[in-house]
Motif scaffolding. Structure first.
Motif, mmCIF file in Angstrom:
data_model
loop_
_atom_site.group_PDB
_atom_site.id
_atom_site.type_symbol
_atom_site.label_atom_id
_atom_site.label_comp_id
_atom_site.label_asym_id
_atom_site.label_seq_id
_atom_site.Cartn_x
_atom_site.Cartn_y
_atom_site.Cartn_z
ATOM 1 N N ASN A 129 0.836 -1.196 0.000
ATOM 2 C CA ASN A 129 0.000 0.000 0.000
ATOM 3 C C ASN A 129 0.872 1.247 0.000
ATOM 4 N N PRO A 130 1.079 1.854 -1.182
ATOM 5 C CA PRO A 130 1.960 3.034 -1.246
ATOM 6 C C PRO A 130 1.449 4.215 -0.430
ATOM 7 N N GLU A 131 0.156 4.251 -0.129
ATOM 8 C CA GLU A 131 -0.396 5.362 0.645
ATOM 9 C C GLU A 131 0.077 5.349 2.096
ATOM 10 N N LEU A 132 0.550 4.192 2.564
ATOM 11 C CA LEU A 132 1.031 4.102 3.943
ATOM 12 C C LEU A 132 2.425 4.675 4.113
ATOM 13 N N GLY A 133 3.124 4.867 3.003
ATOM 14 C CA GLY A 133 4.485 5.375 3.094
ATOM 15 C C GLY A 133 5.515 4.265 3.177
ATOM 16 N N TYR A 134 6.747 4.660 3.348
ATOM 17 C CA TYR A 134 7.884 3.730 3.265
ATOM 18 C C TYR A 134 7.921 2.719 4.412
ATOM 19 N N ALA A 135 7.990 3.197 5.642
ATOM 20 C CA ALA A 135 8.268 2.332 6.791
ATOM 21 C C ALA A 135 7.253 1.203 6.983
ATOM 22 N N PRO A 136 5.938 1.454 6.979
ATOM 23 C CA PRO A 136 4.982 0.367 7.209
ATOM 24 C C PRO A 136 5.089 -0.759 6.171
ATOM 25 N N ASN A 137 5.308 -0.406 4.914
ATOM 26 C CA ASN A 137 5.441 -1.429 3.880
ATOM 27 C C ASN A 137 6.713 -2.248 4.057
ATOM 28 N N ILE A 138 7.802 -1.576 4.403
ATOM 29 C CA ILE A 138 9.069 -2.283 4.616
ATOM 30 C C ILE A 138 8.947 -3.242 5.804
ATOM 31 N N GLU A 139 8.275 -2.814 6.859
ATOM 32 C CA GLU A 139 8.103 -3.679 8.031
ATOM 33 C C GLU A 139 7.336 -4.942 7.669
ATOM 34 N N VAL A 140 6.307 -4.808 6.838
ATOM 35 C CA VAL A 140 5.549 -5.979 6.398
ATOM 36 C C VAL A 140 6.420 -6.893 5.551
ATOM 37 N N ALA A 141 7.173 -6.322 4.612
ATOM 38 C CA ALA A 141 8.027 -7.123 3.740
ATOM 39 C C ALA A 141 9.110 -7.857 4.522
ATOM 40 N N GLU A 142 9.620 -7.236 5.577
ATOM 41 C CA GLU A 142 10.641 -7.880 6.408
ATOM 42 C C GLU A 142 10.078 -9.087 7.154
ATOM 43 N N ARG A 143 8.807 -8.982 7.580
ATOM 44 C CA ARG A 143 8.186 -10.083 8.322
ATOM 45 C C ARG A 143 7.702 -11.206 7.406
#
Length: 248
Positions: A129-143
């Motif tokens: 979800n690009p609307e959430l910004g960088y950090a939230p998406n990266i955290e999901v991808a890391e998990r």
């Protein structure tokens, strides 16, 4: 430029030696003497390119390739994700571990699948979800255990997936999870890098917006830099699956 001494006289001298004016409106590309890069698999049909891609993927890359239809894509992805999310080391009496998958928000992919059907009590699915910004998406991808992306093209000769980075499909989806799943339509299969770069050149010539990053990914992450011993997963996913959609 103001600190470059004798710049004009230097360039004038070069132009004189070449026998041409300093200011050139256009450069004509010289004809290539050999075009062998265009000849590889030039006479292959899409089915032959698909067969070459699948064979190379299994024999040389240590990856997997599966074929499916548009109608069965959701079920195919569910099976692939389930395979990667299984934990064979977990005690049978222990509570089931919840695993996560992150999926590209590319509309070409989302229009072909039912995300809700991929979800279970022990398998959570997140759409980038690009609307959430960088950090939230990266955290999901890391998990996430699995990352699912949509490929622009597949190169049959080298088993390579071509990914264009865009806001709906961040690079982290295919780089951070333990397993990468690449969804690619059969109609986009080409022989080799020659055709992939030709498409990019065509976009540039038309003045179209170019992707901020183009990734050419061949199977799982691996390196043989030390003693020529191949090690998988050093700087990226350990597993890779190519899901080829028969869209013709």
């Amino acid at each position: 430029m103001s600190q470059i001494h004798n710049r004009d006289s230097f360039l004038d001298n070069i132009a004189e030696k070449l026998g041409r004016p300093r200011q050139i409106e256009a450069v004509e590309r010289p004809a290539l003497k050999y075009t062998c890069h265009q000849d590889v698999m030039a006479d292959y049909s899409l089915d032959e390119l698909k067969a070459a891609l699948v064979d190379y993927t299994h024999t040389a890359l240590g990856a997997h390739a599966v074929e499916t239809t548009q109608a069965n894509l959701t079920q195919t992805l569910a099976a692939v994700c389930e395979k990667y999310c299984e934990d064979e080391t977990q005690d049978a009496d222990a509570p089931a571990k919840v695993e996560e998958t992150v999926i590209s928000a590319d509309p070409r992919l989302l229009n072909l699948i039912d995300v809700e059907q991929l979800k279970t009590d022990t398998h959570h699915v997140h759409v980038w979800n690009p609307e959430l910004g960088y950090a939230p998406n990266i955290e999901v991808a890391e998990r996430a255990k699995v990352g699912v992306v949509f490929a622009e093209q597949a190169l049959a000769e080298s088993g390579t997936m071509v990914l264009y980075s865009n806001p709906a499909q961040g690079r982290a989806i295919s780089l951070l999870p333990e397993a990468s799943v690449f969804v690619v339509p059969k109609s986009t299969l080409v022989a080799r890098l020659t055709q992939a770069t030709a498409k990019l050149h065509e976009k540039a010539q038309k003045g179209e917006r170019m992707p901020s990053c183009v990734n050419f990914i061949s199977g799982p992450s691996s390196t043989a830099d030390i003693e020529l011993i191949k090690v998988v997963g050093v700087h990226g996913p350990i597993y890779a699956t190519y899901v080829i959609i028969d869209d013709l």
